[in-house]
Design a protein around this motif. Structure first.
Motif, PDB file in Angstrom:
ATOM      1  N   ILE A  40       0.860  -1.190   0.000  1.00 54.39           N
ATOM      2  CA  ILE A  40       0.000   0.000   0.000  1.00 54.39           C
ATOM      3  C   ILE A  40       0.892   1.234   0.000  1.00 54.39           C
ATOM      4  CG2 ILE A  40      -1.846   1.246   1.152  1.00 54.39           C
ATOM      5  CD1 ILE A  40      -2.798  -1.298   2.399  1.00 54.39           C
ATOM      6  N   HIS A  41       0.805   2.031  -1.067  1.00 51.28           N
ATOM      7  CA  HIS A  41       1.695   3.180  -1.217  1.00 51.28           C
ATOM      8  C   HIS A  41       1.227   4.366  -0.380  1.00 51.28           C
ATOM      9  CE1 HIS A  41      -1.017   5.593  -3.731  1.00 51.28           C
ATOM     10  NE2 HIS A  41      -1.245   4.541  -4.509  1.00 51.28           N
ATOM     11  N   GLY A  42       2.105   5.343  -0.304  1.00 55.06           N
ATOM     12  CA  GLY A  42       1.833   6.523   0.502  1.00 55.06           C
ATOM     13  C   GLY A  42       1.177   7.643  -0.280  1.00 55.06           C
ATOM     14  N   GLY A  43       1.238   8.807   0.301  1.00 49.12           N
ATOM     15  CA  GLY A  43       0.608  10.000  -0.246  1.00 49.12           C
ATOM     16  C   GLY A  43      -0.342  10.595   0.786  1.00 49.12           C
ATOM     17  N   PRO A  44      -1.660  10.478   0.558  1.00 45.38           N
ATOM     18  CA  PRO A  44      -2.368   9.866  -0.571  1.00 45.38           C
ATOM     19  C   PRO A  44      -1.957  10.497  -1.903  1.00 45.38           C
ATOM     20  CG  PRO A  44      -3.916  10.545   1.167  1.00 45.38           C
ATOM     21  CD  PRO A  44      -2.596  11.175   1.474  1.00 45.38           C
ATOM     22  N   GLY A  45      -2.100   9.719  -2.957  1.00 42.87           N
ATOM     23  CA  GLY A  45      -1.825  10.222  -4.284  1.00 42.87           C
ATOM     24  C   GLY A  45      -0.441   9.930  -4.802  1.00 42.87           C
ATOM     25  N   GLY A  46       0.340   9.113  -4.070  1.00 42.50           N
ATOM     26  CA  GLY A  46       1.717   8.874  -4.481  1.00 42.50           C
ATOM     27  C   GLY A  46       1.862   7.907  -5.635  1.00 42.50           C
ATOM     28  N   GLY A  47       1.067   6.855  -5.664  1.00 36.37           N
ATOM     29  CA  GLY A  47       1.232   5.823  -6.676  1.00 36.37           C
ATOM     30  C   GLY A  47       2.403   4.914  -6.364  1.00 36.37           C
ATOM     31  N   CYS A  48       2.472   3.773  -7.052  1.00 34.81           N
ATOM     32  CA  CYS A  48       3.531   2.779  -6.828  1.00 34.81           C
ATOM     33  C   CYS A  48       4.692   2.991  -7.783  1.00 34.81           C
ATOM     34  CB  CYS A  48       2.974   1.361  -7.015  1.00 34.81           C
ATOM     35  SG  CYS A  48       1.837   0.858  -5.710  1.00 34.81           S
ATOM     36  N   SER A  49       5.869   2.512  -7.356  1.00 34.40           N
ATOM     37  CA  SER A  49       7.063   2.579  -8.200  1.00 34.40           C
ATOM     38  C   SER A  49       7.624   1.182  -8.398  1.00 34.40           C
ATOM     39  CB  SER A  49       8.125   3.472  -7.550  1.00 34.40           C
ATOM     40  OG  SER A  49       8.711   2.821  -6.433  1.00 34.40           O
ATOM     41  N   LYS A  50       8.572   1.055  -9.321  1.00 35.89           N
ATOM     42  CA  LYS A  50       9.174  -0.244  -9.585  1.00 35.89           C
ATOM     43  C   LYS A  50       9.927  -0.777  -8.372  1.00 35.89           C
ATOM     44  CE  LYS A  50       9.597   0.270 -14.592  1.00 35.89           C
ATOM     45  NZ  LYS A  50      10.505   0.263 -15.768  1.00 35.89           N
ATOM     46  N   ASN A  51      10.512   0.109  -7.572  1.00 35.51           N
ATOM     47  CA  ASN A  51      11.251  -0.345  -6.391  1.00 35.51           C
ATOM     48  C   ASN A  51      10.343  -0.906  -5.310  1.00 35.51           C
ATOM     49  OD1 ASN A  51      13.893   0.054  -7.204  1.00 35.51           O
ATOM     50  ND2 ASN A  51      14.030   2.126  -6.376  1.00 35.51           N
ATOM     51  N   ASP A  52       9.066  -0.541  -5.333  1.00 33.08           N
ATOM     52  CA  ASP A  52       8.143  -1.041  -4.308  1.00 33.08           C
ATOM     53  C   ASP A  52       7.992  -2.558  -4.378  1.00 33.08           C
ATOM     54  OD1 ASP A  52       7.740   1.564  -3.451  1.00 33.08           O
ATOM     55  OD2 ASP A  52       5.971   1.859  -4.705  1.00 33.08           O
ATOM     56  N   ARG A  53       8.228  -3.130  -5.551  1.00 36.75           N
ATOM     57  CA  ARG A  53       8.161  -4.591  -5.707  1.00 36.75           C
ATOM     58  C   ARG A  53       9.341  -5.289  -5.053  1.00 36.75           C
ATOM     59  NH1 ARG A  53       8.047  -3.606 -12.188  1.00 36.75           N
ATOM     60  NH2 ARG A  53       5.987  -2.614 -12.368  1.00 36.75           N
ATOM     61  N   ARG A  54      10.400  -4.550  -4.783  1.00 34.47           N
ATOM     62  CA  ARG A  54      11.694  -5.149  -4.483  1.00 34.47           C
ATOM     63  C   ARG A  54      11.972  -5.337  -2.985  1.00 34.47           C
ATOM     64  NH1 ARG A  54      16.029  -1.849  -7.688  1.00 34.47           N
ATOM     65  NH2 ARG A  54      17.307  -3.689  -7.160  1.00 34.47           N
ATOM     66  N   PHE A  55      10.966  -5.088  -2.154  1.00 36.98           N
ATOM     67  CA  PHE A  55      11.090  -5.378  -0.714  1.00 36.98           C
ATOM     68  C   PHE A  55      10.814  -6.853  -0.410  1.00 36.98           C
ATOM     69  CE2 PHE A  55      10.253  -0.780  -0.595  1.00 36.98           C
ATOM     70  CZ  PHE A  55      11.251  -0.364   0.280  1.00 36.98           C
ATOM     71  N   PHE A  56      10.375  -7.601  -1.414  1.00 36.06           N
ATOM     72  CA  PHE A  56       9.874  -8.960  -1.184  1.00 36.06           C
ATOM     73  C   PHE A  56      10.627  -9.967  -2.049  1.00 36.06           C
ATOM     74  CE2 PHE A  56       6.589  -5.673  -1.204  1.00 36.06           C
ATOM     75  CZ  PHE A  56       6.134  -5.732   0.105  1.00 36.06           C
TER      76      PHE A  56
END
Length: 316
Positions: A40-56
């Motif tokens: 779940i990304h931040g913001g509100p309104g931030g959207g996801c990035s490619k690096n967000d996939r890389r914590f897992f």
């Protein structure tokens, strides 16, 4: 120190119609047969990035990401109508049901912690565990700290002045309501300048050590437009939460394993947010990320978050 997992691409992505107006972008990465985790990304309104996939770990997780209403790749872009916390919680449930997931882990950062906690309190039996970074409790004092001349502006008065200089009446308009009125007003050029300045102010405060590359990457014209307007929209409405809603309802999630990672020197969301939540959840684990601010990409914080996602695997 843990580093990001290798870059990956989605094996599935789609738009889901969540109501008559909004379509939500959803993507799946990693192992389709792995443990399900929702980012779940931040913001509100931030959207996801490619690096967000890389914590897992992509070999062990079915990684699900989505862009919240009106931002990222969701449609219509920038739309604030029918855009409230309760609707976002409903969207998450629609995603879970569409993907046929009985239970999943939840990983959220900043505003993503707010939404993760509200979702978990509404649907505790659907949540295996929570990993939360940079707690934002969505209270008026949390908004005032960073966006209405509060404590953050005393720590970074030079950055704050650059934001004030963009407002037509400067310090007289140093409130969320005043900025929101401009950003939804008829003067689109001024609205854009204020949105850009708002976003730059916030992102400059996110890292303990100034990081211009990070600022530039997070404040493109499109990102700034949605993040600033969405944040102000939610903040003038007290994040569409009742008074102290999250801390008042912690009993509903007391059985869920919770790991909290928070930067010691977080200027956007002060450390006492994490401390107060931890006190209300005796079974939670609070990890202080020393020499760190608010951003998930800071070395210590990234390390702790990846350690937390490794530990989540043992809960299945």
């Amino acid at each position: 120190m843990n580093e990001f997992y290798p870059e990956i691409e989605p094996y599935n992505h789609f738009l889901i119609n969540v109501d008559s107006l909004h379509q939500i972008y959803v993507e799946e990465c990693g192992n389709p047969d792995g443990q399900a985790v929702l980012f779940i990304h931040g913001g509100p309104g931030g959207g996801c990035s490619k690096n967000d996939r890389r914590f897992f770990d992509p070999e062990k997780y079915r990684i699900i990401l989505f862009d919240q209403r009106g931002c990222g790749r969701s449609l219509p872009h920038g739309c604030l109508d029918n855009n409230e916390t309760g609707f976002l919680v409903s969207d998450i449930e629609q995603i879970r049901e569409k993907l046929g997931i009985e239970q999943w882990h939840i990983f959220g950062g900043s505003w993503g912690t707010t939404l993760a906690l509200v979702y978990a309190q509404a649907h505790p039996k659907k949540v295996k565990s929570l990993v939360l970074r940079g707690i934002f409790l969505g209270r008026p004092q949390d908004t005032d700290w960073a966006f209405s001349g509060g404590g953050a502006t005393r720590i970074y008065p030079d950055f704050w002045q650059e934001y004030l200089d963009v407002l037509p009446h400067g310090k007289e308009q140093a409130s969320v309501q005043a900025a929101y009125d401009i950003m939804v007003g008829d003067d689109k050029a001024l609205a854009f300048r204020v949105a850009k300045a708002w976003s730059i102010w916030e992102i400059r405060c996110c890292t303990l050590i100034p990081n211009q590359d990070f600022v530039d990457a997070a404040t493109s014209d499109e990102q700034a437009w949605t993040m600033a307007r969405h944040e102000a929209h939610f903040m003038i409405n007290n994040c569409f939460l009742s008074e102290n809603q999250i801390l008042a309802n912690t009993d509903k999630i007391k059985a869920i394993p919770v790991t909290i990672v928070h930067g010691r020197f977080d200027i956007v969301c002060p450390f006492d947010n994490a401390w107060q939540l931890h006190q209300k959840l005796p079974n939670s684990t609070l990890i202080t990320s020393e020499a760190s601010g608010h951003a998930s990409i800071e070395t210590n914080t990234k390390h702790h978050l990846i350690e937390a996602t490794k530990a989540m695997l043992l809960l299945d």
